[in-house]
Motif scaffolding. Structure first.
Motif, PDB file in Angstrom:
ATOM      1  N   UNK A 287       0.844  -1.214   0.000  1.00  9.43           N
ATOM      2  CA  UNK A 287       0.000   0.000   0.000  1.00  9.43           C
ATOM      3  C   UNK A 287       0.867   1.247   0.000  1.00  9.43           C
ATOM      4  N   UNK A 288       0.214   2.344  -0.355  1.00  9.24           N
ATOM      5  CA  UNK A 288       0.862   3.654  -0.300  1.00  9.24           C
ATOM      6  C   UNK A 288       0.029   4.539   0.613  1.00  9.24           C
ATOM      7  N   UNK A 289       0.700   5.343   1.400  1.00 12.50           N
ATOM      8  CA  UNK A 289      -0.015   6.257   2.303  1.00 12.50           C
ATOM      9  C   UNK A 289       0.332   7.686   1.932  1.00 12.50           C
ATOM     10  N   UNK A 290      -0.693   8.529   1.893  1.00  8.83           N
ATOM     11  CA  UNK A 290      -0.457   9.959   1.684  1.00  8.83           C
ATOM     12  C   UNK A 290      -0.874  10.703   2.955  1.00  8.83           C
ATOM     13  N   UNK A 291      -0.044  11.630   3.365  1.00  9.63           N
ATOM     14  CA  UNK A 291      -0.350  12.495   4.512  1.00  9.63           C
ATOM     15  C   UNK A 291      -0.406  13.918   4.003  1.00  9.63           C
ATOM     16  N   UNK A 292      -1.529  14.576   4.224  1.00 11.04           N
ATOM     17  CA  UNK A 292      -1.603  16.000   3.875  1.00 11.04           C
ATOM     18  C   UNK A 292      -2.605  16.697   4.775  1.00 11.04           C
ATOM     19  N   UNK A 293      -2.286  17.916   5.164  1.00  9.13           N
ATOM     20  CA  UNK A 293      -3.143  18.699   6.073  1.00  9.13           C
ATOM     21  C   UNK A 293      -3.489  17.906   7.327  1.00  9.13           C
ATOM     22  N   UNK A 294      -2.537  17.212   7.871  1.00  8.18           N
ATOM     23  CA  UNK A 294      -2.733  16.419   9.089  1.00  8.18           C
ATOM     24  C   UNK A 294      -3.847  15.377   8.919  1.00  8.18           C
ATOM     25  N   UNK A 295      -4.044  14.949   7.675  1.00 11.58           N
ATOM     26  CA  UNK A 295      -4.965  13.846   7.399  1.00 11.58           C
ATOM     27  C   UNK A 295      -4.192  12.791   6.616  1.00 11.58           C
ATOM     28  N   UNK A 296      -4.718  11.545   6.582  1.00 10.46           N
ATOM     29  CA  UNK A 296      -3.986  10.491   5.891  1.00 10.46           C
ATOM     30  C   UNK A 296      -4.948   9.519   5.209  1.00 10.46           C
ATOM     31  N   UNK A 297      -4.507   9.012   4.074  1.00 13.49           N
ATOM     32  CA  UNK A 297      -5.267   7.993   3.351  1.00 13.49           C
ATOM     33  C   UNK A 297      -4.310   6.883   2.905  1.00 13.49           C
ATOM     34  N   UNK A 298      -4.847   5.671   2.831  1.00 13.04           N
ATOM     35  CA  UNK A 298      -4.067   4.529   2.357  1.00 13.04           C
ATOM     36  C   UNK A 298      -4.663   4.005   1.042  1.00 13.04           C
ATOM     37  N   UNK A 299      -3.787   3.715   0.105  1.00 11.33           N
ATOM     38  CA  UNK A 299      -4.204   3.162  -1.194  1.00 11.33           C
ATOM     39  C   UNK A 299      -3.602   1.765  -1.299  1.00 11.33           C
ATOM     40  N   UNK A 300      -4.465   0.742  -1.284  1.00  5.46           N
ATOM     41  CA  UNK A 300      -3.954  -0.626  -1.257  1.00  5.46           C
ATOM     42  C   UNK A 300      -3.686  -1.164  -2.654  1.00  5.46           C
ATOM     43  N   UNK A 301      -2.666  -1.981  -2.770  1.00  2.75           N
ATOM     44  CA  UNK A 301      -2.447  -2.715  -4.017  1.00  2.75           C
ATOM     45  C   UNK A 301      -3.503  -3.818  -4.101  1.00  2.75           C
ATOM     46  N   UNK A 302      -3.822  -4.224  -5.348  1.00  2.00           N
ATOM     47  CA  UNK A 302      -4.875  -5.227  -5.533  1.00  2.00           C
ATOM     48  C   UNK A 302      -4.512  -6.540  -4.847  1.00  2.00           C
ATOM     49  N   UNK A 303      -3.228  -6.881  -4.853  1.00  4.86           N
ATOM     50  CA  UNK A 303      -2.828  -8.174  -4.291  1.00  4.86           C
ATOM     51  C   UNK A 303      -2.422  -8.081  -2.813  1.00  4.86           C
ATOM     52  N   UNK A 342     -16.018  14.606   8.839  1.00  2.02           N
ATOM     53  CA  UNK A 342     -16.089  16.067   8.950  1.00  2.02           C
ATOM     54  C   UNK A 342     -14.835  16.648   9.580  1.00  2.02           C
ATOM     55  N   UNK A 343     -14.753  17.949   9.477  1.00  2.00           N
ATOM     56  CA  UNK A 343     -13.679  18.698  10.106  1.00  2.00           C
ATOM     57  C   UNK A 343     -13.645  18.364  11.605  1.00  2.00           C
ATOM     58  N   UNK A 344     -12.480  17.982  12.112  1.00  3.89           N
ATOM     59  CA  UNK A 344     -12.351  17.607  13.515  1.00  3.89           C
ATOM     60  C   UNK A 344     -12.356  18.870  14.383  1.00  3.89           C
ATOM     61  N   UNK A 345     -13.362  19.016  15.258  1.00  7.00           N
ATOM     62  CA  UNK A 345     -13.433  20.250  16.055  1.00  7.00           C
ATOM     63  C   UNK A 345     -12.241  20.413  16.989  1.00  7.00           C
ATOM     64  N   UNK A 346     -11.579  19.311  17.309  1.00  8.05           N
ATOM     65  CA  UNK A 346     -10.438  19.402  18.220  1.00  8.05           C
ATOM     66  C   UNK A 346      -9.104  19.449  17.494  1.00  8.05           C
ATOM     67  N   UNK A 347      -9.134  19.608  16.174  1.00  8.82           N
ATOM     68  CA  UNK A 347      -7.885  19.628  15.400  1.00  8.82           C
ATOM     69  C   UNK A 347      -7.021  20.804  15.820  1.00  8.82           C
ATOM     70  N   UNK A 348      -5.747  20.545  15.949  1.00  8.07           N
ATOM     71  CA  UNK A 348      -4.776  21.586  16.296  1.00  8.07           C
ATOM     72  C   UNK A 348      -3.602  21.472  15.329  1.00  8.07           C
ATOM     73  N   UNK A 349      -2.927  22.572  15.084  1.00 15.21           N
ATOM     74  CA  UNK A 349      -1.771  22.493  14.185  1.00 15.21           C
ATOM     75  C   UNK A 349      -0.612  21.744  14.838  1.00 15.21           C
ATOM     76  N   UNK A 350       0.335  21.237  14.036  1.00 15.99           N
ATOM     77  CA  UNK A 350       1.453  20.467  14.599  1.00 15.99           C
ATOM     78  C   UNK A 350       2.216  21.217  15.691  1.00 15.99           C
TER      79      UNK A 350
END
Lengths: 405, 331
Positions: A287-303, A342-350
């Protein structure tokens, strides 16, 4: 005041006796000072205002204009022009140092000498000798908290992804790619030409570590952290592509950072285009993971093997790919009845999380910070060598012994 | 003389800065610093971002006092002062009413609340229902359902902050606007004459376009500014139209704080003064003001445009500003 749960969430290593001692801690916030009220100093001051364990008591800057801005933004804080006044003030227990990189050493060494707890921004310095001196002083001050500014080490989303990758979720890490794009001159303004020159140290190659050293240092640390390795060489490129205004620091750069395990990280940063902003991509065979704006997504390979939980996870479309949202606190949000999408109400910058970790260390410590002297030093070494490679359009090796304090 | 322009999106609109001077490098750097001031204000005051300081206040201030940032304390203090100056006609606590009228989001189509809903809304509105402790930097809501929306003042505030940063950087000539509805200036233009800002009559423009008579805009005033500020508010823009068979009414996104009703048009208010913050808030307040008895404590010059003509509400409006002469209030 801070809670042990909060400390644990920030990944601090806490001595066993800390919990027992916690009842003896005072309830008043720690009076602290910010030294250097430029753009980043203002971010630090704003974050302090949002942490109940800290009280911003003094703001220090040697530029009267910055002190006027400090008065508008933080009217409760006293203002001084000489950092020695802060160090002589017995009421101030902690200082946050956000001066120009090349000015860190004198202030940090004096602050530690004065017995203050110290947070020093990264990079620690613009040369190896100064960085080493700062880190050694921080390491020697065992009765004081000394934290360096590697922001993602205490950021919950990055910490969550780190654990996720270390558990094998992306398989064998193959490479990483990070970018930072912003359309800005990176120049500061002043009505005085002399002051403008001082404020624009970032644009002077003799003082600044450039985009890769001042910005990229944080993103390179993410790859080093995930891989558990330190870079062994950097190849750099770049030029002044647009902001040809007398600066000697490149406005557009690319670099390839090599790791001992054979993985490479590709990095680019520009002040010319804001397209696609900033993110970090970590590629593995599963899989590949992208992190942006303190959020993250994973993209899995088919196998890739099934992890089980991903069937129930939120998924977002990215052109033809489907990303599985990775949420650091999804369980808590669900428990609060909030939609994780949704936007996390408790989100804080790094920076908030970094300062919160520092504050918790003031309460329960001192114990070695997550971003300690060694990490700050190693990251600064990489920043200095990477900048050398970029400025000279060449490949620079980083011998392992250079990482030794 | 060099000109540097900088445009960016903030507060759901487009801001544009035009700076004049001899050194374009310095002008650009100064403009970027001013832009960051606007972005800072937006970050704290964003009603829609759940993680903003304003959202935290709206979530928590009814339970216990909330500590405020310096920026928010100054802005809320100014809001409270303007609430009193306008006799309550500028009131940033009308947020729940906007939602009830279906005027909160651009995608909302608008609706008229039932009378009993309006009664509930009126009880929720009122800046006198909060305690702003300026020395301890805290805010506490004392009224159930109170919510703050700083949309009627934040743009002007941000422009004032941006102007201050530019002046501190030695900028001597500049025109800044946010969404073409609020503007501030520094000095004069390149010819050393005041900046000229045209004010469009949205209704005449719309009518002329409907009738396909002319694509030209219907300018109703030209305001000269030399270091001053101005703001325009109108019912049009975010609004909806209802026809009950006897009359057609346009309801706009300005809520009358005493009745909880959306202000209906056509109406347009214009305020000229020193502070963009005050102009922004006063132009909102004037839309809710009664035509025959407008408030007069405004610092600056203001007038209101209705279908029956100009109504001068404060200050002396030079005839040269108006493309058509001002008239006395309608009997």
């Amino acid at each position: 005041m801070g809670t042990l749960a909060g400390v644990l969430a920030a990944g601090q290593r806490i001595p066993a006796e800390a919990a027992a001692l916690s009842s003896s801690f005072k309830d008043e916030p720690f009076p602290c000072a910010v030294i250097g009220f430029g753009e980043w100093g203002r971010e630090i001051a704003a974050a302090i205002d949002d942490i109940e364990e800290l009280e911003l008591s003094v703001i220090c800057d040697n530029f009267p204009l910055m002190l006027r801005r400090a008065q508008r933004a933080h009217p409760q804080a006293a203002r001084v022009g000489d950092y020695r006044e802060v160090l002589d003030n017995p009421d101030i227990s902690a200082v946050f140092i956000a001066t120009a990189t090349h000015d860190h050493k004198e202030v940090v060494l004096d602050a530690l000498q004065a017995g203050k707890h110290v947070y020093c921004e990264a990079p620690l310095a613009n040369n190896i000798d100064d960085a080493r001196e700062i880190a050694r002083a921080g390491m020697a001050a065992t009765d004081q908290v000394f934290q360096t500014g590697m922001l993602y080490r205490t950021e919950p989303q990055y910490r969550s992804v780190f654990g996720f990758i270390r558990s094998g979720a992306i398989g064998r890490p193959a490479m990483s790619r990070s970018q930072w794009h912003q359309k800005t001159s990176w120049r500061r303004s002043s009505s005085s030409a002399e002051r403008a020159r001082a404020l624009n140290w970032r644009l002077d190659k003799d003082l600044s570590l450039g985009l890769i050293g001042e910005i990229g240092i944080q993103q390179i640390d993410v790859t080093s952290w995930v891989l558990g390795q330190r870079p062994k060489a950097v190849s750099g490129f770049g030029g002044i592509m647009f902001w040809d205004d007398g600066r000697t620091v490149k406005d557009t750069i690319q670099a390839i950072i090599e790791y001992p395990g054979g993985e490479n990280m590709m990095y680019d940063a520009t002040l010319v285009s804001g397209f696609d902003a900033a993110y970090d991509l970590l590629f593995g065979n599963d899989a590949t993971i992208i992190l942006r704006d303190e959020k993250a997504w994973m993209f899995k390979e088919v196998d890739a093997p099934m992890l089980g939980w991903e069937v129930y996870a939120r998924k977002d479309k990215f052109y033809k790919e489907t990303g599985i949202a990775l949420l650091a606190n999804a369980t808590q949000l669900d428990a609060l009845g909030q939609d994780p999408a949704e936007d996390d109400p408790n989100a804080k910058p790094p920076i908030w999380h970094a300062l919160k970790a520092f504050a918790d260390n003031l309460i329960y410590g001192p114990f070695p910070a997550v971003s300690d002297a060694q990490l700050g030093y190693e990251s600064t070494v990489v920043a200095i060598k990477a900048n050398e490679a970029v400025q000279n359009n060449t490949r620079v090796e980083i011998p392992n012994e250079l990482y030794t304090l | 003389m060099e000109t540097v322009r900088l445009a960016f999106k903030a507060m759901a609109t487009r801001f544009e800065f035009m700076l004049l001077g001899d050194d374009p490098v310095h002008l650009r750097a100064a403009a970027e610093e001013a832009m960051r001031e606007v972005q800072r204000v937006e970050r704290n005051c964003n009603f829609y971002a759940k993680s903003s300081e304003l959202s935290r206040i709206n979530r928590e201030a009814a339970q216990s006092p909330v500590r405020l940032s310096g920026l928010m304390l100054r802005l809320l203090s100014a809001s409270e002062d303007l609430f009193h100056e306008t006799s309550g006609l500028f009131d940033p606590s009308v947020a729940p009413a906007l939602a009830s009228w279906g005027l909160r989001h651009q995608t909302d189509s608008g609706r008229i609340p039932r009378p009993d809903q309006l009664q509930t809304l009126i009880k929720q509105i009122g800046l006198d229902g909060l305690s702003l402790d300026r020395s301890n930097r805290t805010i506490r809501f004392n009224k159930p359902g109170l919510q703050l929306d700083l949309g009627g003042i934040a743009k002007g505030w941000a422009l004032d902050e941006a102007r201050m940063v530019l002046e501190e950087s030695g900028i001597e000539r500049a025109l800044l606007h946010g969404g073409t509805s609020t503007a501030v200036t520094i000095g004069s233009d390149a010819e050393d004459v005041p900046w000229k800002i045209g004010v469009e009559d949205p209704y005449l423009t719309a009518r002329s376009k409907d009738e396909d008579a002319s694509e030209e805009r219907a300018w109703i005033a030209t305001i000269p500014l030399r270091g001053g500020a101005m703001s325009v508010s109108g019912v049009q823009g975010k609004s909806f139209i209802r026809d009950d068979g006897t009359e057609t009414i346009e309801y706009g996104h300005i809520i009358h704080p005493r009745t909880g009703r959306a202000v209906s048009g056509p109406r347009l208010s214009l305020v000229v003064g020193e502070s963009a913050t005050a102009c922004d808030a006063w132009s909102t307040a004037l839309l809710a003001a009664p035509e025959q008895d407008p408030p007069v404590r405004i610092q600056g010059t203001a007038f209101l445009k209705t279908d029956s003509g100009w109504i001068q509400t404060a200050g002396r409006v030079p005839e040269t500003w108006l493309d058509r002469p001002a008239s006395a209030p309608s009997p």
